[in-house]
Design a protein around this motif. Structure first.
Motif, mmCIF file in Angstrom:
data_model
loop_
_atom_site.group_PDB
_atom_site.id
_atom_site.type_symbol
_atom_site.label_atom_id
_atom_site.label_comp_id
_atom_site.label_asym_id
_atom_site.label_seq_id
_atom_site.Cartn_x
_atom_site.Cartn_y
_atom_site.Cartn_z
ATOM 1 N N GLU A 51 32.559 25.692 45.733
ATOM 2 C CA GLU A 51 32.772 26.657 45.302
ATOM 3 C C GLU A 51 34.028 27.223 44.166
ATOM 4 O O GLU A 51 33.600 26.851 43.598
ATOM 5 C CB GLU A 51 34.242 27.001 46.988
ATOM 6 N N VAL A 52 33.038 28.646 43.644
ATOM 7 C CA VAL A 52 33.560 29.365 42.688
ATOM 8 C C VAL A 52 34.307 30.091 42.835
ATOM 9 O O VAL A 52 34.056 31.002 43.223
ATOM 10 C CB VAL A 52 32.095 29.180 41.742
ATOM 11 N N ALA A 53 36.151 30.246 41.825
ATOM 12 C CA ALA A 53 36.431 31.064 41.789
ATOM 13 C C ALA A 53 36.867 32.059 40.825
ATOM 14 O O ALA A 53 35.975 31.430 39.620
ATOM 15 C CB ALA A 53 38.181 30.561 41.897
ATOM 16 N N ILE A 54 36.898 33.141 41.042
ATOM 17 C CA ILE A 54 36.964 34.514 39.955
ATOM 18 C C ILE A 54 38.495 35.137 39.847
ATOM 19 O O ILE A 54 39.359 35.164 40.898
ATOM 20 C CB ILE A 54 36.039 35.468 40.849
ATOM 21 N N THR A 55 38.582 35.115 38.613
ATOM 22 C CA THR A 55 39.925 35.470 37.870
ATOM 23 C C THR A 55 39.720 36.777 37.130
ATOM 24 O O THR A 55 38.664 36.351 36.291
ATOM 25 C CB THR A 55 41.044 34.486 37.879
ATOM 26 N N GLY A 56 40.555 37.542 37.415
ATOM 27 C CA GLY A 56 40.684 38.795 36.299
ATOM 28 C C GLY A 56 40.993 40.002 36.181
ATOM 29 O O GLY A 56 41.551 40.075 36.927
ATOM 30 N N THR A 57 40.991 40.899 35.311
ATOM 31 C CA THR A 57 41.643 42.222 35.245
ATOM 32 C C THR A 57 40.608 43.411 35.750
ATOM 33 O O THR A 57 39.794 43.105 34.974
ATOM 34 C CB THR A 57 42.716 41.823 34.717
ATOM 35 N N ILE A 58 40.865 44.128 35.698
ATOM 36 C CA ILE A 58 40.467 45.192 35.774
ATOM 37 C C ILE A 58 41.508 46.995 35.720
ATOM 38 O O ILE A 58 42.485 46.330 35.892
ATOM 39 C CB ILE A 58 39.439 45.877 36.977
ATOM 40 N N PRO A 59 41.343 47.687 35.107
ATOM 41 C CA PRO A 59 41.770 49.399 34.061
ATOM 42 C C PRO A 59 42.915 49.510 35.950
ATOM 43 O O PRO A 59 42.364 49.264 37.244
ATOM 44 C CB PRO A 59 41.330 50.127 34.259
ATOM 45 N N ALA A 60 43.919 49.574 35.715
ATOM 46 C CA ALA A 60 44.852 50.144 36.552
ATOM 47 C C ALA A 60 43.982 51.174 37.719
ATOM 48 O O ALA A 60 43.002 52.467 36.590
ATOM 49 C CB ALA A 60 46.600 50.804 36.704
ATOM 50 N N GLY A 61 43.871 51.576 38.614
ATOM 51 C CA GLY A 61 43.874 52.491 39.262
ATOM 52 C C GLY A 61 41.518 53.104 39.718
ATOM 53 O O GLY A 61 41.274 54.051 40.250
ATOM 54 N N HIS A 62 41.912 51.465 39.567
ATOM 55 C CA HIS A 62 40.526 51.265 39.831
ATOM 56 C C HIS A 62 39.946 50.104 40.783
ATOM 57 O O HIS A 62 40.565 49.088 41.311
ATOM 58 C CB HIS A 62 39.517 50.744 39.057
ATOM 59 N N GLU A 63 38.771 50.114 41.815
ATOM 60 C CA GLU A 63 38.036 48.955 42.780
ATOM 61 C C GLU A 63 37.995 48.153 42.042
ATOM 62 O O GLU A 63 36.955 48.228 41.163
ATOM 63 C CB GLU A 63 38.144 48.940 44.433
ATOM 64 N N ALA A 64 38.055 46.853 42.909
ATOM 65 C CA ALA A 64 36.533 45.186 42.001
ATOM 66 C C ALA A 64 35.677 44.983 42.341
ATOM 67 O O ALA A 64 35.558 45.451 43.826
ATOM 68 C CB ALA A 64 37.271 44.685 42.004
ATOM 69 N N VAL A 65 34.424 45.098 42.051
ATOM 70 C CA VAL A 65 33.290 44.296 42.512
ATOM 71 C C VAL A 65 32.615 43.058 41.371
ATOM 72 O O VAL A 65 32.420 43.610 41.024
ATOM 73 C CB VAL A 65 31.981 45.296 43.279
ATOM 74 N N ALA A 66 32.133 42.337 42.450
ATOM 75 C CA ALA A 66 31.395 40.637 41.745
ATOM 76 C C ALA A 66 29.952 41.139 42.702
ATOM 77 O O ALA A 66 30.057 40.702 43.491
ATOM 78 C CB ALA A 66 32.836 39.681 41.734
ATOM 79 N N GLU A 67 29.767 40.840 41.503
ATOM 80 C CA GLU A 67 28.083 40.421 41.712
ATOM 81 C C GLU A 67 27.380 38.796 40.918
ATOM 82 O O GLU A 67 28.603 38.325 39.565
ATOM 83 C CB GLU A 67 27.091 41.056 41.565
ATOM 84 N N ILE A 68 27.426 38.573 41.856
ATOM 85 C CA ILE A 68 26.373 36.808 41.281
ATOM 86 C C ILE A 68 24.891 37.004 41.516
ATOM 87 O O ILE A 68 24.654 36.657 42.449
ATOM 88 C CB ILE A 68 27.224 35.510 42.012
ATOM 89 N N VAL A 69 24.379 37.204 40.080
ATOM 90 C CA VAL A 69 22.955 37.366 40.159
ATOM 91 C C VAL A 69 21.579 36.546 39.687
ATOM 92 O O VAL A 69 22.393 36.585 38.153
ATOM 93 C CB VAL A 69 22.625 38.546 39.991
ATOM 94 N N GLY A 70 21.030 35.775 40.544
ATOM 95 C CA GLY A 70 19.626 34.415 39.474
ATOM 96 C C GLY A 70 18.935 35.642 39.083
ATOM 97 O O GLY A 70 18.670 36.775 39.352
ATOM 98 N N PRO A 71 18.329 34.550 38.538
ATOM 99 C CA PRO A 71 16.759 35.134 37.505
ATOM 100 C C PRO A 71 15.705 36.027 38.939
ATOM 101 O O PRO A 71 15.846 35.032 40.134
ATOM 102 C CB PRO A 71 16.263 33.945 36.939
ATOM 103 N N THR A 72 15.234 36.879 37.560
ATOM 104 C CA THR A 72 14.085 37.261 39.501
ATOM 105 C C THR A 72 12.433 36.967 39.025
ATOM 106 O O THR A 72 12.618 36.180 37.793
ATOM 107 C CB THR A 72 14.408 39.380 38.632
ATOM 108 N N GLY A 73 11.696 36.667 39.927
ATOM 109 C CA GLY A 73 10.810 36.576 40.211
ATOM 110 C C GLY A 73 9.924 36.904 41.073
ATOM 111 O O GLY A 73 10.056 37.679 41.509
ATOM 112 N N GLU A 74 8.426 35.403 41.474
ATOM 113 C CA GLU A 74 7.751 36.286 42.100
ATOM 114 C C GLU A 74 7.875 35.012 42.976
ATOM 115 O O GLU A 74 7.507 34.015 42.676
ATOM 116 C CB GLU A 74 6.183 36.413 42.025
ATOM 117 N N GLU A 75 7.691 35.405 44.218
ATOM 118 C CA GLU A 75 7.461 34.191 45.519
ATOM 119 C C GLU A 75 6.462 35.450 46.803
ATOM 120 O O GLU A 75 5.702 35.678 46.831
ATOM 121 C CB GLU A 75 8.581 34.534 46.775
ATOM 122 N N ILE A 76 5.579 33.608 46.884
ATOM 123 C CA ILE A 76 4.422 34.000 47.920
ATOM 124 C C ILE A 76 4.660 33.581 49.062
ATOM 125 O O ILE A 76 4.971 32.157 49.294
ATOM 126 C CB ILE A 76 3.242 32.654 47.401
#
Length: 256
Positions: A51-76
């Motif tokens: 489990e990886v914990a995320i903490t942070g701040t964003i400007p007031a009046g906004h919502e938050a979205v977090a993306e965790i993305v791996g490298p792209t490649g080709e799958e057969i």
């Protein structure tokens, strides 16, 4: 006269510097911040996910979205189809543009729907399917690929996986966590925290999440890629020892 002009110039420069400092301070106050705990995940012999914990701040009046993305490649992949009464492999598919890992969390469920530049819908548009694809089946195959990755726990969407609370400085505090599955590959992944307004990205902050092998898994991987002969001999020895131990155990159990 010159003394008066000099004083006015000094006042103007002082006001200019004051305004610039205030502007810089306001920009910093509005920026998105992000921290991960841990920022480095080690895969050892007993790794079963993390489990990886995320903490942070964003400007007031906004919502938050977090993306965790791996490298792209080709799958057969092999496409299944019916041949008479049997199901069998009927063609090879090449999937391109798909990340090796894609997890997304949001502070509200409606943030993961619609025509946003994030989420499964946006990622789906970047995936291409080639090979032996029946006419008009590209979208269906993309959906099946996404379901496959979800079943492997490599793709996941958590609509309310982030909590947003007021912070002391007037900004919003963001907390959440995501689960790295046991089958995640050693690599460098990108984690981004985004401040959004509706379907619009306002600002984001990204950082790297390193996943690496340590201990025996790292040793075996090193042998497999750099000393293939030694790796092959060890694999055979381990297989023989495992077979001997299992045979001895089952033989002993059958004697009672």
């Amino acid at each position: 006269m010159q003394e008066g002009v000099g004083k006015r110039a000094a006042i103007i420069w002082g006001l200019t510097i004051f305004l610039l400092l205030n502007l810089i301070g306001s920009v910093r106050a509005e920026s998105v911040t992000l921290k991960l705990n841990p920022a480095v995940v080690e895969i050892n012999s007993f790794y079963q996910g993390c489990e990886v914990a995320i903490t942070g701040t964003i400007p007031a009046g906004h919502e938050a979205v977090a993306e965790i993305v791996g490298p792209t490649g080709e799958e057969i992949l092999m496409r299944k189809g019916r041949r008479g009464p049997l199901w069998m492999n009927v063609g090879e598919l090449k999937i391109s543009g798909a990340p090796s890992l894609y997890l997304i969390l949001a502070s509200a469920s409606d943030l993961l729907t619609g025509a946003a530049s994030w989420g499964f819908g946006a990622m789906r548009q970047r995936i291409t399917v080639a090979g032996q694809v029946p006419a008009g089946q590209e979208d269906k195959l993309r959906d099946q690929f996404l379901r496959l990755k979800e079943s492997e726990e490599l793709y996941a969407a958590v609509p309310e996986g982030l909590k947003v609370l007021p912070a002391k400085d007037g900004r919003l505090s963001v907390t959440g966590s995501f689960w790295l599955p046991a089958n995640v590959k050693p690599d460098t992944y990108t984690v981004c925290l985004m401040a959004v307004a509706g379907d619009r990205l306002v600002e984001r902050q990204c950082m790297a999440l390193s996943v690496k092998m340590v201990g025996f898994p790292a040793l075996f991987m090193s042998l497999a890629y750099q000393h293939s002969v030694i790796y092959g001999v060890l694999a055979v020895v381990i297989a023989i020892l495992t077979g001997f131990i299992m045979g001895h155990l089952f033989k002993g159990g059958g004697g009672h």
